[in-house]
Design a protein around this motif. Structure first.
Motif, PDB file in Angstrom:
ATOM      1  N   LEU C 237       0.990  -1.097  -0.179  1.00 19.54           N
ATOM      2  CA  LEU C 237      -0.144   0.174  -0.230  1.00 19.54           C
ATOM      3  C   LEU C 237       0.868   1.162   0.068  1.00 19.54           C
ATOM      4  O   LEU C 237       0.634   2.415  -0.780  1.00 19.54           O
ATOM      5  N   ARG C 238       1.913   1.333   0.939  1.00 19.27           N
ATOM      6  CA  ARG C 238       2.508   2.181   0.652  1.00 19.27           C
ATOM      7  C   ARG C 238       2.909   2.379  -0.913  1.00 19.27           C
ATOM      8  O   ARG C 238       3.502   3.509  -0.908  1.00 19.27           O
ATOM      9  N   HIS C 241       0.965   4.008  -3.007  1.00 12.51           N
ATOM     10  CA  HIS C 241       0.647   5.128  -2.696  1.00 12.51           C
ATOM     11  C   HIS C 241       1.482   6.367  -3.739  1.00 12.51           C
ATOM     12  O   HIS C 241       0.640   7.032  -3.862  1.00 12.51           O
ATOM     13  N   LEU C 244      -0.578   7.013  -7.235  1.00 14.59           N
ATOM     14  CA  LEU C 244      -1.727   6.231  -6.968  1.00 14.59           C
ATOM     15  C   LEU C 244      -2.194   7.738  -8.021  1.00 14.59           C
ATOM     16  O   LEU C 244      -2.759   8.081  -8.984  1.00 14.59           O
ATOM     17  N   VAL C 245      -0.777   9.060  -8.072  1.00 17.60           N
ATOM     18  CA  VAL C 245      -1.745   9.813  -8.807  1.00 17.60           C
ATOM     19  C   VAL C 245      -1.816  10.133 -10.385  1.00 17.60           C
ATOM     20  O   VAL C 245      -2.249  10.776 -10.663  1.00 17.60           O
ATOM     21  N   TRP C 249      -3.757   3.005 -10.103  1.00 15.65           N
ATOM     22  CA  TRP C 249      -4.815   2.552  -9.283  1.00 15.65           C
ATOM     23  C   TRP C 249      -4.646   0.919  -8.407  1.00 15.65           C
ATOM     24  O   TRP C 249      -4.813   0.676  -8.051  1.00 15.65           O
ATOM     25  N   VAL C 252      -2.514  -0.205  -5.409  1.00 15.76           N
ATOM     26  CA  VAL C 252      -3.063  -0.001  -3.902  1.00 15.76           C
ATOM     27  C   VAL C 252      -4.050  -1.023  -3.744  1.00 15.76           C
ATOM     28  O   VAL C 252      -4.617  -0.861  -2.917  1.00 15.76           O
ATOM     29  N   THR C 253      -5.344  -0.777  -4.102  1.00 12.42           N
ATOM     30  CA  THR C 253      -6.353  -1.514  -4.802  1.00 12.42           C
ATOM     31  C   THR C 253      -6.813  -2.578  -3.696  1.00 12.42           C
ATOM     32  O   THR C 253      -6.834  -2.785  -3.046  1.00 12.42           O
ATOM     33  N   LEU C 257      -7.725  -3.796   0.178  1.00 12.72           N
ATOM     34  CA  LEU C 257      -8.647  -4.655  -0.138  1.00 12.72           C
ATOM     35  C   LEU C 257      -8.472  -5.897   0.555  1.00 12.72           C
ATOM     36  O   LEU C 257     -10.008  -5.589   0.794  1.00 12.72           O
ATOM     37  N   ILE C 259      -6.706  -6.227   3.474  1.00 12.81           N
ATOM     38  CA  ILE C 259      -6.499  -5.719   4.548  1.00 12.81           C
ATOM     39  C   ILE C 259      -8.544  -5.439   4.791  1.00 12.81           C
ATOM     40  O   ILE C 259      -8.589  -6.253   6.891  1.00 12.81           O
ATOM     41  N   ILE C 260      -8.740  -4.842   4.535  1.00 13.96           N
ATOM     42  CA  ILE C 260     -10.368  -4.487   5.333  1.00 13.96           C
ATOM     43  C   ILE C 260     -10.962  -6.137   4.535  1.00 13.96           C
ATOM     44  O   ILE C 260     -11.557  -6.261   5.994  1.00 13.96           O
TER      45      ILE C 260
END
Lengths: 319, 341, 284
Positions: C237-238, C241, C244-245, C249, C252-253, C257, C259-260
């Motif tokens: 994720l880090r 990141h 991402l800008v 996408w 990190v997605t 996801l 983790i969640i």
């Protein structure tokens, strides 16, 4: 006969659960005149409190009024919109409950609660409302310097007075008092009843006194309505009921009163237990506990009938 | 009111051992654990004089070069702490840690306040809706309350960045305010400072920057509030005074206000308990949105092995959280008149 | 869902799961099976560069590739292992420290009990992540160090619950019965308190495991957990990141996801179990 203020006819209020229907108020009719105190007597679970809440259309869910009419001064309450109902509640019909501690908002001063009620119904400024609140408190016997007390700072009797003050601040025509003195001791009880009686005579207020205590009703009201299992079983003047009860249930109720001089019979509790309202007995709801059961009591429901000027629902009497 | 004063004094005294234990814990974690911080900072090949100089500054050795026992170091540290001295940074020109903290604290406070407001608003609205509507709405709020906290902040934040900053391009991806738009400092909170100084451009910029971080933080914390609000409102709605209030003709809106006030004590208690969670959330949110607050600061200094700053910052967190809990306790006593008697 | 329920309730005997609980269980099982079958599920070595840099998801790379050309699908699946190992390790450490301390503190009482309780309460009141960050920063990266940093945060929870139960049992049972018949103190402790301890451990684990997952994810997101190139969700994720800008996408997605899914899964399962065990008041 004086003017009728409230007419309830064929009122049915049922509680619906997934498995069963409880007919808490089943086809009940009664009338209250102006300036009259009517005692509504029944055991717990008889539907008397539900009847009281039905009058202001505040039956808690899953309860519902499914049929009938409640006519206040010519208007059917059940047909009013929520807004119109709110104008009647607190303004024309006041209500007091058994436990004043739980019925007062514990976090607000009693004066503020009265003022709020007044401001809900009258377009006046706050100072005037506070003036009315003080006068009302004094009228019910609370020193006006108590206006900024919180409910927990008052005694039980005081709290009930505050509750009454809140309900009568706007001079309602009808006051519904649901077990107003049950939580209080005997001395305070009689003072509160004196207060209600004064209100009735001074303001020509009608009072519906809901209670399980027939003795209290006989002592204080003009007329008595006896309820059993969601139905009215007898209606009559206090004098008639006390001296010559017709319905067997009324008779047993009278015998269970400990200390009334007029009643010479010895004290007897009513045998048996109140009916299971999810599954009431067929026929007359009282027959399983009735000492005079006839065969037809077990399958045919008795209707309220007028016998020699008395109103009773029992097969023992035929019109 | 004197009883309230007594209450405040008693609670304040009870704080001291808690803070002391945490300070001690952090001190020993930083000193006893493996790895020589001095070598880590100056490097293996640093000249001996440089190492000795640094050790003196850190209070590890005395003027004569003798090692100071750990326990003396500890009491020296406590002594300085009581005077508000959190030590000096090992890098960045050896600035006092407290000065650096004070530079970063307003950003965190601003984010925490706005995020907290968002979470309370979401939580109270959802909780009240669930309790008053019942049925499916109630179950939905129950599930939301359970899972909101498990929504990992950086990921939720990144998804917001992806949608609102990268794809829709309507909100900035990170930072606290546009370049050169910083308002003059009064409180250090940009929103308030721009209002006070009448800088509309600063206000708009800071609001645009804080939206995504605050919503992310607020969303994740809101579950706790929707849970406690739902339970509390449900309980109060069952109380007799609600029926009594209806019987007096009060409007449903007014009644709901009374219900909310009566439900407020559990909600307030929960707010107090969530302050620690708020700090944790703020650290994660800050790093996700490059928000220049305490969390970003702490992690940056960890990377530079600036361990006096790390220690000072963690101790500062401990004191802040303890103080916030104290304030909540006092509010609690203030709101409920029954507690004072 | 209804066809699943009988099978699942058989698998987890005597815990009648709600629909929500079953949903949670399925989510957790998904992650566990990813960890177990990681080698079968992934075509590439998650630590090696296997393709071009920053490729979007395709048939060849279902979750795309990252900056150094590692396959994100392989990294995401293998990341389940890292996560579950840290969760298991830190739980074991918390229990090994927290449970005996709680037992001793509750049983012995006196000054020791007061000091321990005070220390544990202080740690308990502190923002857990910040404490974990401080310890992890001091210890340095690595799976064991991460597990220790997380474990320290949860020791007070186990301690408090075990101590409470011990006090309870002590006052109820043994004073009246066991001591009267002269049983040895240690055997009393084991016999009467052990079942309660098991209950406490299950309860605390149930209510805190989602939090452990989130703490691990946070530590690795801060770069304080496992060293590169270990596949780890928070780390990815880090690492993803900054890209991402620029619209990358997929970096990190998917790790996020996961983790969640795991955290929500544990939460729902825990909610269902704790409702069954009547653990409402025991908020961790």
């Amino acid at each position: 006969m004086s003017e009728k203020l409230l007419r309830i006819s064929s009122l049915k209020t049922y509680y619906f659960s997934r498995k069963s229907v409880i007919k808490a108020v089943d086809d009940v009719s009664l009338e209250i005149s102006r300036g009259e105190m009517v005692g509504l007597v029944g055991e717990s679970g008889s539907g008397k409190s539900t009847l009281g809440l039905s009058i202001v259309k505040l039956v808690p869910p899953p309860g519902k009024i499914i049929d009938g009419r409640i006519i206040l001064d010519g208007k059917d309450i059940l047909k009013l919109s929520d807004k119109e109902l709110r104008k009647i509640r607190g303004k024309r019909i006041g209500m007091i409950f058994q436990d004043p501690l739980t019925c007062l908002d514990p976090l607000r001063r009693i004066g503020d609660q009265i003022v709020e009620t007044i401001l809900t119904h009258l377009r006046i400024d706050k100072e005037d409302a506070r003036e009315i609140a003080m006068k009302t408190l004094e009228r019910v016997g609370i020193p006006s310097d108590r206006i900024d007390n919180y409910p927990h700072q008052l005694s039980g009797g005081m709290r009930q007075r505050a509750m009454i003050a809140m309900s009568i601040a706007l001079d309602p025509e009808l006051l519904i008092a649901d077990e107003p003195t049950t939580a209080l001791d005997v001395v305070v009880q009689s003072r509160i009843m004196d207060l209600l009686e004064d209100l009735r005579t001074e303001r020509n207020m009608s009072i519906l006194l809901i209670t399980h205590d027939l003795a209290l009703v006989i002592e204080r009201s003009n007329r008595v309505v006896i309820m059993y299992g969601g139905k009215v079983c007898e209606i009559g003047l206090v004098k008639d009921i006390a001296e010559d009860p017709l319905h067997p249930y009324t008779k047993l109720l009278l015998q269970s009163i400990p200390d009334i001089e007029k009643i010479k019979t010895e004290l007897k509790p009513i045998p048996g237990s109140p009916p299971d309202m999810r599954n009431p007995p067929p026929g007359c709801r009282f027959w399983p506990r009735c000492p005079y059961t006839l065969e037809r009591c077990k399958d045919t429901e008795p209707n309220l009938t007028i016998i020699e000027g008395r109103v009773v629902a029992c097969h023992l009497y035929r019109g | 009111m004197t009883s309230l004063k007594v209450f405040i004094v008693a609670r304040t005294i009870a704080l001291i051992p808690t803070v002391l234990i945490l300070v001690t814990l952090v001190f020993f974690i930083m000193r006893v654990l493996p790895g020589d911080p001095v070598i880590a900072i100056v490097g293996m090949k640093a000249p001996m004089e440089r190492v000795i100089e640094l050790k003196k500054e850190l209070g590890l050795i005395d003027e004569k070069g003798d090692e100071i026992p750990l326990i003396i170091q500890y009491f020296n540290y406590l002594g300085r702490l009581v005077q508000g001295d959190l030590g000096k940074s090992l890098i960045w020109g050896k600035r006092p840690v407290i000065v650096e903290i004070m530079e970063h604290l307003p950003a965190t406070i601003e984010l925490a306040i706005v995020g907290f407001i968002v979470s309370i608003v979401i939580g109270i609205i959802l909780g009240t809706l669930g309790a008053s509507k019942g049925g499916k709405a109630n179950s939905a709020v129950k599930i939301y309350s359970a899972i909101a906290y498990a929504l990992f902040i950086p990921w939720i934040g990144m998804m917001f960045q992806l949608v609102f900053s990268v794809w829709l391009k309507i909100l900035p991806v990170g930072g606290r305010i546009g370049v050169g738009l910083e308002p003059p400092t009064y409180t250090g909170l940009y929103i308030i400072d721009s209002l006070v100084s009448g800088r509309i451009d600063s206000l708009i910029s800071s609001l645009r920057h804080i939206t995504l971080p605050a919503v992310t933080l607020g969303l994740v914390i809101s579950g706790v509030f929707s849970r406690v609000t739902r339970a509390s409102v449900e309980e109060v709605l069952r109380q007799d005074f609600v029926v009594a209030a209806r019987a007096r003709g009060l409007s449903e809106y007014k009644i709901m206000l009374h219900v909310l006030k009566n439900s407020f004590i559990p909600i307030l208690t929960m707010m107090g308990l969530q302050l620690a969670l708020l700090m944790t959330g703020a650290v994660l949110t800050e790093t996700t949105f490059s928000w220049p607050g305490m969390g970003t600061f702490l992690l940056e200094r960890i990377q530079y092995r600036d361990y006096t700053t790390v220690q000072g910052t963690v101790v500062f967190f401990a004191i802040i959280v303890a103080l916030m809990n104290l304030i909540v306790d006092i509010c609690y006593a203030y709101i409920d008149p029954r507690i004072r008697y | 869902m209804n066809t699943f329920r009988p099978i699942l309730t058989k698998l987890v005997p005597r815990i009648p799961l709600t629909t929500i609980g079953i949903a949670g269980l399925l989510m957790v099982l998904l992650v566990i099976s990813m960890a177990i079958f990681a080698d079968f599920l992934t075509p590439y070595d998650p630590t090696k560069s296997v393709g071009l840099s920053l490729q979007p998801p395709s048939l060849q790379y279902p979750f795309g590739t990252n900056k150094v050309g590692q396959d994100m699908w392989s990294r995401t699946v293998h990341g389940a292992r890292t996560m579950l190992i840290v969760v298991a390790l830190s739980t074991v450490i918390s229990i090994v420290i927290g449970v005996p301390l709680g037992l001793i503190s509750g049983y012995v009482g006196g000054l020791l009990d007061r000091v321990l309780t005070m220390v544990m309460d202080a740690i308990y009141a502190f923002p857990s992540l910040i404490l974990a960050i401080a310890i992890a920063a001091a210890l340095g990266p690595g799976i064991i160090n991460t597990a220790i940093s997380i474990a320290v945060v949860y020791v007070p929870t186990y301690f408090r619950m075990v101590r409470g139960q011990t006090l309870n049992v002590k006052s109820q049972l043994y004073v009246e019965a066991a001591v009267a018949i002269g049983a040895k103190q240690t055997s009393i402790l084991l016999k009467y308190i052990f079942p309660n301890v098991i209950f406490v451990v299950i309860a605390v684990f149930t209510l805190s495991v989602a939090d452990v997952v989130l703490t691990e994810a946070a530590l690795s997101f801060f770069g304080l957990s496992v060293p590169a190139p270990t596949p780890d969700w928070g780390f990815d994720l880090r690492a993803g990141h900054p890209y991402l800008v620029s619209g990358y996408w997929w970096l990190v997605t998917f790790p996020g996801l996961m983790i969640i899914i795991l955290a929500v899964g544990f939460t729902l399962l825990g909610e269902s179990i704790s409702e069954y065990l009547g653990l409402r008041e025991v908020k961790v």
